[in-house]
Design an enzyme around this catalytic site. Structure first.
Site, short mmCIF file in Angstrom:
data_model
loop_
_atom_site.label_atom_id
_atom_site.label_comp_id
_atom_site.label_asym_id
_atom_site.label_seq_id
_atom_site.Cartn_x
_atom_site.Cartn_y
_atom_site.Cartn_z
N LYS A 10 0.84 -1.21 0.00
CA LYS A 10 0.00 0.00 0.00
C LYS A 10 0.87 1.25 0.00
O LYS A 10 2.03 1.24 0.40
CB LYS A 10 -0.93 0.02 1.22
CG LYS A 10 -0.23 -0.06 2.59
CD LYS A 10 0.19 1.26 3.23
CE LYS A 10 0.75 1.07 4.63
NZ LYS A 10 1.51 2.22 5.13
N ALA A 98 9.26 -0.59 5.64
CA ALA A 98 9.39 0.37 4.54
C ALA A 98 8.21 1.32 4.42
O ALA A 98 8.19 2.17 3.54
CB ALA A 98 9.56 -0.39 3.23
N SER A 105 0.09 -7.00 5.42
CA SER A 105 -0.50 -7.55 4.21
C SER A 105 -0.37 -9.07 4.19
O SER A 105 -1.31 -9.78 3.82
CB SER A 105 0.17 -6.93 2.98
OG SER A 105 -0.42 -7.45 1.82
N ASP A 136 -3.59 -2.23 10.73
CA ASP A 136 -3.73 -2.20 9.26
C ASP A 136 -4.20 -3.53 8.68
O ASP A 136 -4.50 -3.60 7.48
CB ASP A 136 -2.37 -1.89 8.60
CG ASP A 136 -1.90 -0.49 8.92
OD1 ASP A 136 -2.67 0.28 9.51
OD2 ASP A 136 -0.74 -0.17 8.57
P1 ATP Z 1 3.73 -0.41 8.00
O1 ATP Z 1 3.68 0.29 6.68
O2 ATP Z 1 2.46 -1.20 8.30
O3 ATP Z 1 4.23 0.43 9.13
P2 ATP Z 1 6.25 -1.53 7.47
O4 ATP Z 1 6.40 -1.69 5.99
O5 ATP Z 1 6.85 -0.30 8.03
O6 ATP Z 1 4.75 -1.60 7.84
P3 ATP Z 1 6.80 -4.32 7.86
O7 ATP Z 1 7.47 -4.61 6.56
O8 ATP Z 1 5.43 -4.82 8.02
O9 ATP Z 1 6.85 -2.76 8.21
O10 ATP Z 1 7.79 -4.91 8.99
C1 ATP Z 1 7.83 -4.48 10.30
C2 ATP Z 1 8.60 -5.52 11.13
O11 ATP Z 1 7.78 -6.68 11.29
C3 ATP Z 1 9.87 -5.98 10.48
O12 ATP Z 1 10.97 -5.45 11.17
C4 ATP Z 1 9.86 -7.51 10.55
O13 ATP Z 1 10.93 -8.03 11.30
C5 ATP Z 1 8.55 -7.88 11.24
N1 ATP Z 1 7.78 -8.88 10.46
C6 ATP Z 1 7.14 -9.95 10.94
N2 ATP Z 1 6.51 -10.63 9.98
C7 ATP Z 1 6.75 -9.99 8.83
C8 ATP Z 1 6.36 -10.21 7.46
N3 ATP Z 1 5.59 -11.23 7.09
N4 ATP Z 1 6.78 -9.32 6.55
C9 ATP Z 1 7.54 -8.26 6.92
N5 ATP Z 1 7.94 -8.02 8.18
C10 ATP Z 1 7.55 -8.87 9.14
#
Ligand code: ATP
Length: 294
Positions: A10, A98, A105, A136
């Site tokens: 997203k 990121a 998701s 989310d």
């Molecule tokens: P958001 O945009 O919801 O804040 P994000 O992109 O910042 O999400 P994610 O990629 O969801 O963050 O990852 C956050 C943390 O969750 C990571 O540091 C990772 O170690 C942990 N994590 C656990 N399961 C997963 C997964 N399936 N995919 C990604 N990260 C995961």
């Protein structure tokens, strides 16, 4: 039996922090735009040994029940009263930590797949379960352009969308935790306002007006990120100089996206980013479909 599910990412084209709650959580008004690319591919093998195993293509990503997808599977098994024997594999394409919602998701996609397979829970129960995994996750059960409020868990689907303008996504290859972004938010930014901007943004999306979309992007969390990480300013400025109408950070960052007038301009912008920044520094996601968004 093996089943496959796509797990979309997203962008937040608008993110206003409206209040800080006494429990430390922040209330938001944010526009979620689901993206079919980058997306993870999740496979569920139902014929494994008893238990739940989660693996991924990305070394270092948490596995098994430490992965949010594993926690989602366990929550589903418990709520549905099923003894699991599932092996889940995540082909990780969405950048991690990121601001693109990758973990949420994957969790949403696992719940959707498992309930598609077992049909054990009514939709409202599935949504409730999703919320226990993260604010989310309900959005990612059935991704749809939405305005979210509360801590991001109250969704109002936006109807009447046309195709989005050509978008380019650029991830600087380092993670930022959502906690960091919220901790460094300038408290002076917290509050209502910019409603008009959100309305214009929605109008731009409905009318297919790339300039109106580009002119009304907003992210309260971006300011601290630009200050701390000069690379993000450089990426933003490069994209704008190369012809993008605008560029901004999504969610808690550090991923940026650019809004372009045409696919040809998007190609030029992508090329300029690739020329200026080594692929070890920034990953460019260019082929984001222009198909109508839901
Ligand atoms: P958001 O945009 O919801 O804040 P994000 O992109 O910042 O999400 P994610 O990629 O969801 O963050 O990852 C956050 C943390 O969750 C990571 O540091 C990772 O170690 C942990 N994590 C656990 N399961 C997963 C997964 N399936 N995919 C990604 N990260 C995961």
């Amino acid at each position: 039996m093996i089943e496959r599910e796509f797990s979309q990412s997203k962008l937040n084209l608008f993110l206003k922090v409206t209040a800080r709650r006494p429990d430390g959580y922040h209330e938001l008004e944010t526009l979620f735009l689901p993206l079919p690319y980058p997306a993870d591919v999740i496979t569920v093998d139902y014929d494994g040994a008893p238990g739940i195993r989660v693996t991924s293509s990305l070394p270092g990503l948490p596995e098994n029940l430490e992965n949010l997808a594993g926690r989602a599977a366990l929550a589903y098994a418990e709520a549905a009263g099923i003894l699991p024997s599932w092996t889940i594999h995540i082909e990780k394409v969405i950048p991690v930590a990121a601001g693109m919602g990758g973990g949420s998701s994957d969790a949403g996609a696992v719940l959707r797949r498992l309930n598609g397979h077992f049909k054990a829970l009514p939709e409202n129960e599935l949504a409730r379960l999703a919320l226990t995994l993260g604010a989310d996750v309900p959005f990612f059960l059935y991704p749809h352009v939405s305005v979210a409020t509360g801590v991001g868990e109250v969704f109002r689907p936006v109807e009447g969308m046309v195709s989005p303008p050509p978008l380019l996504v650029v991830n600087p290859n380092f993670p930022v935790s959502a906690k960091w972004a919220y901790t460094h938010l300038d408290p002076a930014r917290i509050g209502n306002g910019d409603r008009e901007k959100l309305e214009k943004l929605l109008r731009g999306l409905r009318e297919g007006d790339a300039a109106m979309v580009a002119g009304n992007l907003h992210n309260d969390l971006a300011f601290a990120l630009y200050e701390k990480f000069p690379l993000l300013r450089m990426l933003r400025d490069t994209m704008k100089e190369a012809g993008a109408l605008n560029a901004e950070i999504t969610g808690s960052g550090p991923t940026l996206y650019a809004v372009c007038e045409t696919v040809e301009i998007r190609r030029q912008v992508a090329q300029r980013v690739r020329e200026r920044f080594a692929k070890e520094t920034a990953t460019v996601f260019e082929n984001i479909p222009l198909s109508p968004i839901k």
